[in-house]
Motif scaffolding. Structure first.
Motif, PDB file in Angstrom:
ATOM      1  N   PHE A 172       0.719  -1.090   0.127  1.00  0.00           N
ATOM      2  CA  PHE A 172       0.053  -0.083   0.094  1.00  0.00           C
ATOM      3  C   PHE A 172       0.636   1.510   0.038  1.00  0.00           C
ATOM      4  CE2 PHE A 172      -2.123   3.474   2.466  1.00  0.00           C
ATOM      5  CZ  PHE A 172      -2.981   3.564   1.604  1.00  0.00           C
ATOM      6  N   TYR A 173       1.765   1.180   0.776  1.00  0.00           N
ATOM      7  CA  TYR A 173       2.527   2.519   1.006  1.00  0.00           C
ATOM      8  C   TYR A 173       3.653   2.685  -0.274  1.00  0.00           C
ATOM      9  CZ  TYR A 173       0.668   3.193   5.446  1.00  0.00           C
ATOM     10  OH  TYR A 173      -0.184   3.537   6.582  1.00  0.00           O
ATOM     11  N   THR A 174       3.953   1.506  -0.897  1.00  0.00           N
ATOM     12  CA  THR A 174       4.552   1.647  -2.143  1.00  0.00           C
ATOM     13  C   THR A 174       3.670   2.322  -3.252  1.00  0.00           C
ATOM     14  OG1 THR A 174       6.005  -0.430  -2.081  1.00  0.00           O
ATOM     15  CG2 THR A 174       5.551   0.209  -4.186  1.00  0.00           C
ATOM     16  N   VAL A 175       2.564   2.017  -3.394  1.00  0.00           N
ATOM     17  CA  VAL A 175       1.797   2.845  -4.119  1.00  0.00           C
ATOM     18  C   VAL A 175       1.545   4.161  -3.997  1.00  0.00           C
ATOM     19  CG1 VAL A 175      -0.770   2.801  -5.043  1.00  0.00           C
ATOM     20  CG2 VAL A 175       0.364   0.540  -4.953  1.00  0.00           C
ATOM     21  N   LEU A 176       1.468   4.435  -2.476  1.00  0.00           N
ATOM     22  CA  LEU A 176       1.225   5.868  -2.168  1.00  0.00           C
ATOM     23  C   LEU A 176       2.464   6.669  -2.577  1.00  0.00           C
ATOM     24  CD1 LEU A 176      -0.077   8.043  -0.302  1.00  0.00           C
ATOM     25  CD2 LEU A 176       1.096   7.133   1.579  1.00  0.00           C
ATOM     26  N   PHE A 177       3.759   5.975  -2.265  1.00  0.00           N
ATOM     27  CA  PHE A 177       4.953   6.844  -2.623  1.00  0.00           C
ATOM     28  C   PHE A 177       5.291   7.010  -4.098  1.00  0.00           C
ATOM     29  CE2 PHE A 177       6.530   5.189   1.716  1.00  0.00           C
ATOM     30  CZ  PHE A 177       5.991   6.447   2.159  1.00  0.00           C
ATOM     31  N   VAL A 178       4.607   6.014  -4.922  1.00  0.00           N
ATOM     32  CA  VAL A 178       4.899   6.024  -6.442  1.00  0.00           C
ATOM     33  C   VAL A 178       4.009   7.198  -6.899  1.00  0.00           C
ATOM     34  CG1 VAL A 178       4.066   4.958  -8.347  1.00  0.00           C
ATOM     35  CG2 VAL A 178       5.320   3.666  -6.791  1.00  0.00           C
ATOM     36  N   ALA A 179       2.658   7.265  -6.373  1.00  0.00           N
ATOM     37  CA  ALA A 179       1.960   8.482  -6.473  1.00  0.00           C
ATOM     38  C   ALA A 179       2.636   9.837  -6.193  1.00  0.00           C
ATOM     39  CB  ALA A 179       0.557   8.398  -6.145  1.00  0.00           C
ATOM     40  N   ALA A 180       3.138   9.841  -4.984  1.00  0.00           N
ATOM     41  CA  ALA A 180       3.964  11.105  -4.779  1.00  0.00           C
ATOM     42  C   ALA A 180       5.146  11.421  -5.663  1.00  0.00           C
ATOM     43  CB  ALA A 180       4.383  11.032  -3.251  1.00  0.00           C
ATOM     44  N   ILE A 181       5.905  10.441  -5.901  1.00  0.00           N
ATOM     45  CA  ILE A 181       6.978  10.476  -6.785  1.00  0.00           C
ATOM     46  C   ILE A 181       6.713  11.045  -8.126  1.00  0.00           C
ATOM     47  CG2 ILE A 181       9.076   9.442  -7.856  1.00  0.00           C
ATOM     48  CD1 ILE A 181       9.209   7.620  -5.354  1.00  0.00           C
TER      49      ILE A 181
END
Length: 328
Positions: A172-181
């Motif tokens: 979940f936090y991988t997807v969150l950080f991908v969106a942020a990056i």
């Protein structure tokens, strides 16, 4: 304005504020939970709490979870997110590794599974006699792990339980950080590349600082989840593990309330858990502020690239200026 605010404010007071006030009152009574009768005992429950060795052990376990689980989860999630977004070829447009979409889907899959199912699955994986983990380790020649009780040994019970929580949240936090990056301006990454920064340097000096608020939010949410961790721990070790190694405050609260019938005492545990959670969030916000986070740093990072215009030939140098200021 008052007319429109009355209804939502009333709902908030009734369903959010009121239960907190009631819990604070119940925590100062000897309520059994199954009778309308209760006696006010003041702070006696809280005094007894901090003399209760079992509760103090659970408090230490929660503190350990709140330190380790968010940190490891965020490091792994950031690593995967950076690889699938900007970890691709060093020439050409900035992009992730080949098949980045596939990796995002695979990493997110564990988050789609309910927590109780994850706990039960990993309890079977850790099974000493028939578990997949011991079977794999013995198959590659590590005979010392034959019938090894991962959840029954003091040295491994907590790390094994932590790994289950980390595994379930990384996606979940991988997807969150991908969106942020993906929201980071491409010109900053290009400027870093022009200045000779490698992938690691770009990630540390450009990417992570630009998504700092996302990391802070993730850390708080993960810390709150780790301070609870009831479902995972109850599925893996319902009894609290060897010598209460994996016992959490929420597990002890459940045992005291529903097995011993001491709801007043259990509510005092809930109040302490709420205060610890608020303290954790305050510490994260304070550390972020003291280390340079907040609106001022974001504002300066947005304003700096918009400095005086430069000739077209000098565009790369002008774009790289704010990056050099950051230490690249």
């Amino acid at each position: 304005m008052l007319v429109f605010l009355v209804l939502p404010l009333a709902i908030f007071v009734i369903f959010v504020v009121s239960p907190f006030v009631q819990a604070l009152y119940y925590s100062m009574t000897d309520w059994t939970g199954f009778s309308p009768n209760m006696n006010f005992v003041g702070l006696t429950n809280f005094v007894n709490l901090f003399q209760d060795t079992t509760f103090l052990k659970a408090l230490r376990n929660n503190a350990l979870l709140a330190v380790v689980v968010p940190f490891v989860t965020i490091v792994l999630a950031l690593l995967i997110a950076i690889v699938v977004t900007v970890g691709g070829p060093s020439r050409g447009t900035i992009r992730g590794v080949r098949g980045a979409g596939f990796y995002r889907v695979i990493s997110f899959f564990p988050y789609c599974v309910p927590a109780i199912v994850i706990g039960l699955i990993w309890a079977q994986v850790y099974d000493p006699a028939a578990g997949l983990l011991n079977g794999f380790l013995t198959a590659i020649g590590l005979d010392g792990f034959k019938n090894f009780a991962w959840l029954g040994v003091v040295a491994t019970a907590m790390p094994a339980s932590m790994w289950v929580i980390i595994w379930s949240f990384v996606g979940f936090y991988t997807v969150l950080f991908v969106a942020a990056i993906k929201g980071v301006p491409a010109e900053l990454l290009e400027a870093a590349r022009i200045d000779g920064a490698g992938r690691f340097r770009t990630a540390i000096s450009v990417t992570i600082p630009m998504i700092r608020d996302n990391v802070q939010t993730a850390y708080i949410y993960l810390g709150i989840a780790a301070l609870d961790a009831f479902v995972y721990m109850q599925a893996l070790n319902p009894g609290g593990g060897p010598n209460n190694t994996t016992l959490t405050m929420s597990q002890e609260l459940f045992n005291v309330a529903f097995r011993k019938g001491q709801f007043g005492y259990a509510t005092a545990m809930g109040v302490v858990l709420a205060l610890v959670t608020l303290l954790f969030a305050a510490i994260v916000f304070t550390v972020n502020r003291l280390t340079g986070g907040g609106d001022d740093s974001r504002r300066s990072s947005r304003v700096a690239p918009a400095a005086a215009p430069a000739p077209a030939a000098a565009a790369p140098t002008a774009a790289a200026a704010p990056i050099q200021k950051g230490g690249i």
